[in-house]
Design a protein around this motif. Structure first.
Motif, PDB file in Angstrom:
ATOM      1  N   LEU A 462       0.834  -1.207   0.000  1.00  0.00           N
ATOM      2  CA  LEU A 462       0.000   0.000   0.000  1.00  0.00           C
ATOM      3  C   LEU A 462       0.865   1.251   0.000  1.00  0.00           C
ATOM      4  O   LEU A 462       0.635   2.193  -0.766  1.00  0.00           O
ATOM      5  N   ALA A 463       1.872   1.247   0.871  1.00  0.00           N
ATOM      6  CA  ALA A 463       2.752   2.415   0.973  1.00  0.00           C
ATOM      7  C   ALA A 463       3.475   2.633  -0.345  1.00  0.00           C
ATOM      8  O   ALA A 463       3.592   3.766  -0.823  1.00  0.00           O
ATOM      9  N   ALA A 464       3.925   1.526  -0.955  1.00  0.00           N
ATOM     10  CA  ALA A 464       4.626   1.646  -2.232  1.00  0.00           C
ATOM     11  C   ALA A 464       3.703   2.257  -3.279  1.00  0.00           C
ATOM     12  O   ALA A 464       4.098   3.146  -4.045  1.00  0.00           O
ATOM     13  N   MET A 465       2.456   1.807  -3.273  1.00  0.00           N
ATOM     14  CA  MET A 465       1.510   2.289  -4.268  1.00  0.00           C
ATOM     15  C   MET A 465       1.228   3.782  -4.071  1.00  0.00           C
ATOM     16  O   MET A 465       1.201   4.554  -5.042  1.00  0.00           O
ATOM     17  N   ALA A 466       1.055   4.186  -2.812  1.00  0.00           N
ATOM     18  CA  ALA A 466       0.797   5.609  -2.542  1.00  0.00           C
ATOM     19  C   ALA A 466       2.006   6.448  -2.960  1.00  0.00           C
ATOM     20  O   ALA A 466       1.851   7.501  -3.584  1.00  0.00           O
ATOM     21  N   ALA A 467       3.197   5.947  -2.634  1.00  0.00           N
ATOM     22  CA  ALA A 467       4.409   6.702  -2.973  1.00  0.00           C
ATOM     23  C   ALA A 467       4.538   6.857  -4.482  1.00  0.00           C
ATOM     24  O   ALA A 467       4.849   7.941  -4.996  1.00  0.00           O
ATOM     25  N   VAL A 468       4.263   5.761  -5.210  1.00  0.00           N
ATOM     26  CA  VAL A 468       4.354   5.820  -6.674  1.00  0.00           C
ATOM     27  C   VAL A 468       3.353   6.830  -7.219  1.00  0.00           C
ATOM     28  O   VAL A 468       3.667   7.641  -8.095  1.00  0.00           O
ATOM     29  N   LEU A 469       2.145   6.824  -6.661  1.00  0.00           N
ATOM     30  CA  LEU A 469       1.132   7.775  -7.125  1.00  0.00           C
ATOM     31  C   LEU A 469       1.596   9.215  -6.915  1.00  0.00           C
ATOM     32  O   LEU A 469       1.461  10.065  -7.792  1.00  0.00           O
ATOM     33  N   TYR A 470       2.160   9.504  -5.736  1.00  0.00           N
ATOM     34  CA  TYR A 470       2.648  10.857  -5.468  1.00  0.00           C
ATOM     35  C   TYR A 470       3.729  11.253  -6.477  1.00  0.00           C
ATOM     36  O   TYR A 470       3.743  12.353  -7.015  1.00  0.00           O
ATOM     37  N   LEU A 471       4.642  10.317  -6.712  1.00  0.00           N
ATOM     38  CA  LEU A 471       5.741  10.602  -7.640  1.00  0.00           C
ATOM     39  C   LEU A 471       5.222  10.845  -9.047  1.00  0.00           C
ATOM     40  O   LEU A 471       5.623  11.795  -9.724  1.00  0.00           O
ATOM     41  N   VAL A 472       4.301   9.961  -9.471  1.00  0.00           N
ATOM     42  CA  VAL A 472       3.742  10.069 -10.820  1.00  0.00           C
ATOM     43  C   VAL A 472       3.079  11.431 -10.990  1.00  0.00           C
ATOM     44  O   VAL A 472       3.081  12.011 -12.063  1.00  0.00           O
ATOM     45  N   MET A 473       2.529  11.964  -9.880  1.00  0.00           N
ATOM     46  CA  MET A 473       1.862  13.256  -9.989  1.00  0.00           C
ATOM     47  C   MET A 473       2.840  14.416  -9.898  1.00  0.00           C
ATOM     48  O   MET A 473       2.676  15.430 -10.563  1.00  0.00           O
ATOM     49  N   SER A 474       3.858  14.294  -9.033  1.00  0.00           N
ATOM     50  CA  SER A 474       4.715  15.465  -8.811  1.00  0.00           C
ATOM     51  C   SER A 474       5.836  15.574  -9.842  1.00  0.00           C
ATOM     52  O   SER A 474       6.313  16.665 -10.115  1.00  0.00           O
ATOM     53  N   TYR A 475       6.243  14.463 -10.427  1.00  0.00           N
ATOM     54  CA  TYR A 475       7.339  14.535 -11.398  1.00  0.00           C
ATOM     55  C   TYR A 475       6.980  15.387 -12.619  1.00  0.00           C
ATOM     56  O   TYR A 475       7.775  16.244 -13.014  1.00  0.00           O
ATOM     57  N   PRO A 476       5.794  15.187 -13.205  1.00  0.00           N
ATOM     58  CA  PRO A 476       5.437  16.066 -14.327  1.00  0.00           C
ATOM     59  C   PRO A 476       5.450  17.537 -13.926  1.00  0.00           C
ATOM     60  O   PRO A 476       5.768  18.405 -14.740  1.00  0.00           O
TER      61      PRO A 476
END
Lengths: 490, 245
Positions: A462-476
């Motif tokens: 779950l934590a990995a998934m949330a972290a990936v989502l944050y990254l996917v949003m903030s990187y762009p």
């Protein structure tokens, strides 16, 4: 190599917890004081002292363990955020979790549960003057708004029983009760001990219908701590037979008939283990994605507002008359000097008392915008001051007014200077949206917390998934700002 | 065109201008010389309201500046006179976020209300006159110092002023570029513009000035045609200045 690994493992393996407790002369129980009465709360007569039925239970358990081990054992309280108590337990910082934790098959798979120490039920609370309030009324159209503790059994019970309801997720109990009184909510479903304990404080609320959905409050210990587990079970059994548990409950006004319902005084058979659950992504993916959308929405709505406000404030402070500049300085200092959480709290829970009621999303956007406008103002002030004085003079001697000179000459140059700092702030705001959960806005972090709490064994993915989502949003965002910087420099 | 009487200006306890009296006739090219710190730049900044005066009076292009005006009135008068008076700085102060053309078009469009097409045409004409037709699209940081100063002059001229003030327009330039700028000033004087030029270039003063004013410690100690002031100075301070120059 293998021997080394084994040796390390042996070093790390916790020695028997009960032995450690005997050696220390105390066990550490984890709970969250913020949860409030009747579980654990500051004594109104002497706020440095903690009271509550779980405090007394811990002390009674200490007494039983003293008797069993033949050595003095004390109960030592350790404060922890409620939803993180299982993590504290697993890392060995506390010996047991004792804080209104319900027995659930998911948790029982992750930790070892003792016998129940309290049988709780859920109580529906509505305004006393709401005519015809009942469970049937709750399920009828139009859809009712019901406040629940995020991730609680009340939330999952309502989601199953009345899918038409609009559930509003709260961080604390009394806020939801207050919002029923004020009319923001139609009802709230609370653990019965809480409803009983706060009954006197909320005379405007009525107990509607009989209590429902009994469940067990249990103590959780680490898996494998068999001796501590057995000792606690034996102690709980003794406290129940002696009548100590009942005496404690009665002192806090929370003794109910359900405490004698033998079906709930033991744990269900482990057959629940067989219950087949849907796939990981089906269970968490959609809700996490939805709340990621909320995170984006909050950021995109509030940040442009913060920039506009901040620019206005910076211009007012630098070029406005003293009568304007001084209050703006105060505005910036107050907003920078107080926590965002507090500001959101005031907007959502305090302003309605003054007759200004904002919807949760509105309060969240406004709160973020106002808070960040103070930071933006300081960035712009620095940017405006970095534009050489000669630029303003050159504009003035061409016949421009100060206002026109600012708009056409000074501000466009300041904007170029501040782009990196502003982007940085945007990413900070993006992550700060998680604070909005205190005013019932469920975004990505809150959704993760709820999911992690109800399914503790899935915490890592779950934590990995949330972290990936944050990254996917903030990187762009980072890419976008880098492009913007290049475009403006050119 | 310009009449200054007993102008005084102090920064705190430091008196920069101690009673300047001076006149510039219409179409005249007045050159102001003086040692560093003699108050000549402050004087020029007072002429178009960039500095507030402490005493005396300035009459310029039909506007009067006196001390003690209400801030709004002061702002209004400064703005009115700036419609008639252009200024060029030592450090150019071009707008770095705009092209050379946009620098020139900016004020005619946004202050004078000239149509963008007409302003553009006027600006291109000025650029061509100053040999910068190829640089219209360039940003200030892509131009040499001399080119930047020519754009700055064009920017001021685009507002069609009747008076132009130049504050040491060649001090930031090497001698060759400085010569180009001075030739432009010379040509402008021939067009009949009223000009006040603060400069260290005695050669320019000698060749182009109608009148030379010598500043010393916040006062005008000597005024007159260049062949008088620069050839047979009355004052010791003027002689000293000429020897150094």
């Amino acid at each position: 190599m293998l021997t080394l690994a084994l040796a390390l493992l042996a070093l790390q393996a916790p020695s028997d917890a009960l032995e450690a407790i005997r050696a220390r002369g105390a066990f550490t129980w984890g709970a969250d004081e913020e949860g409030g009465g009747p579980y654990l709360f500051p004594d109104p007569a002497e706020p440095s002292r903690r009271i509550g039925f779980e405090v007394e239970l811990a002390d009674a358990l200490a007494l039983e363990l003293t008797r069993e081990l033949g050595a003095p054992i004390a109960a030592q309280f350790a404060q922890g955020p409620w939803d993180k108590l299982p993590d504290l337990l697993k890392t060995g910082r506390i010996d047991l979790v004792l804080n209104g934790y319900e027995w659930t098959p998911e948790r029982a798979r992750d930790m070892a549960a003792t016998l129940p120490y309290y049988v709780f039920e859920l109580q529906l609370l509505t305004r006393a003057d709401a005519a015809g309030a009942s469970w049937e009324w709750l399920a009828s159209a139009p859809p009712k708004q019901v406040g629940v503790l995020g991730g609680s059994s009340a939330e999952s019970y309502l989601a199953q029983r009345c899918p038409t309801l609009e559930l509003v997720s709260y961080d604390g109990n009394t806020n939801a009760m207050g919002d029923v009184v004020s009319g923001r909510l139609d009802a709230t479903l609370q653990d019965l001990p809480i409803a009983l304990f706060y009954r006197a404080e909320f005379p405007e609320l009525a107990f509607t219908g009989a209590p429902v959905a009994p469940g067990r409050y249990v103590i959780y210990v680490r898996r494998g701590e068999q001796r501590l587990h057995t000792a606690l079970d034996r102690a709980l059994l003794a406290l129940r037979t002696e009548g100590t548990l009942r005496a404690i409950d009665e002192r806090y006004g929370i003794w109910t008939a359900a405490q004698e319902n033998t079906e709930y005084l033991s744990l269900p058979a482990a057959s629940d283990e067989a219950a087949v659950e849907a796939g990981f992504f089906a269970r968490y993916g959609v809700p996490l994605l939805e709340s990621a959308g909320m995170t984006v929405l909050l950021s995109l709505l509030s940040f442009p507002l913060a920039i506009l406000l901040g620019l206005g404030i910076a211009l007012g402070r630098l070029y406005g008359p003293r009568l304007v500049a001084w209050p703006l300085t105060l505005y910036v200092e107050v907003l920078r000097g107080t926590p965002l959480m507090l500001q959101l709290f005031v907007l959502f829970y305090v302003l309605p008392n003054a007759g200004l009621e904002l919807p949760a999303l509105g309060a969240a956007v406004l709160g973020l915008a106002v808070n960040y406008s103070a930071y933006e103002a300081e960035i712009y002030r620095a940017g405006l001051q970095a534009v050489p004085v000669g630029q303003m003079e050159a504009a003035l001697v061409l016949g421009m007014s100060r206002r026109l000179a600012l708009r056409r000459v000074v501000v466009p140059q300041a904007v170029r200077i501040v782009v990196p700092a502003v982007t940085n702030d945007f990413i900070a705001l993006f992550k700060d949206t998680s604070v909005c959960s205190v005013i019932t806005v469920v975004e990505l972090t809150k959704r993760y917390n709820i999911a992690a709490m109800t399914h503790p064994s899935d915490v890592l993915p779950l934590a990995a998934m949330a972290a990936v989502l944050y990254l996917v949003m903030s990187y762009p965002l980072s890419l976008l700002s880098a492009r913007l910087e290049r475009a403006l420099r050119a | 065109m310009i009449r200054v009487q007993e102008l005084t200006k102090s920064y705190g306890a430091h008196a920069v201008l101690r009673g300047v009296t001076l006149e510039v006739a219409r179409g005249e090219l007045a050159v102001v010389i003086g040692a560093s710190g003699s108050g000549k730049s402050t004087f020029l900044r007072c002429l178009n309201g960039l500095e507030r005066l402490d005493g005396g009076a300035i009459e310029i292009a039909g506007t009067t500046l006196v001390p003690g005006l209400a801030p709004e009135e002061e702002e209004r008068r400064a703005n009115a006179l700036r419609q008639e008076v252009g200024m060029v700085f030592q450090q150019f102060h071009l707008f770095p976020h705009m092209s050379a053309l946009a620098n020139i078009v900016e004020a005619p469009v946004h202050v004078a209300g000239v149509s963008p097409a007409e302003a553009r045409e006027r600006a291109l004409h000025l650029l061509e006159r100053f040999g910068l037709a190829a640089k219209a699209r360039s940003r200030p940081d892509q131009l040499s110092g001399g080119e930047q100063q020519r754009v700055a002059i064009a920017r001021a001229l685009a507002m069609q002023p009747t008076v132009m003030l130049f504050d040491e327009p060649t001090s930031a330039l090497d001698p060759r570029r400085a010569g180009e700028i001075l030739r432009i000033l010379d040509a402008l004087a021939d067009d009949g513009l009223t000009m006040v030029v603060v400069t260290h270039s005695m050669g320019f003063a000698r060749k182009a000035a109608d009148r030379v004013h010598v500043f010393h410690e916040g006062r005008v100690i000597e005024s007159g045609p260049p062949e008088e002031v620069l050839v047979n100075p009355r004052e010791a301070a003027t002689r000293e200045l000429l020897e150094l120059g």
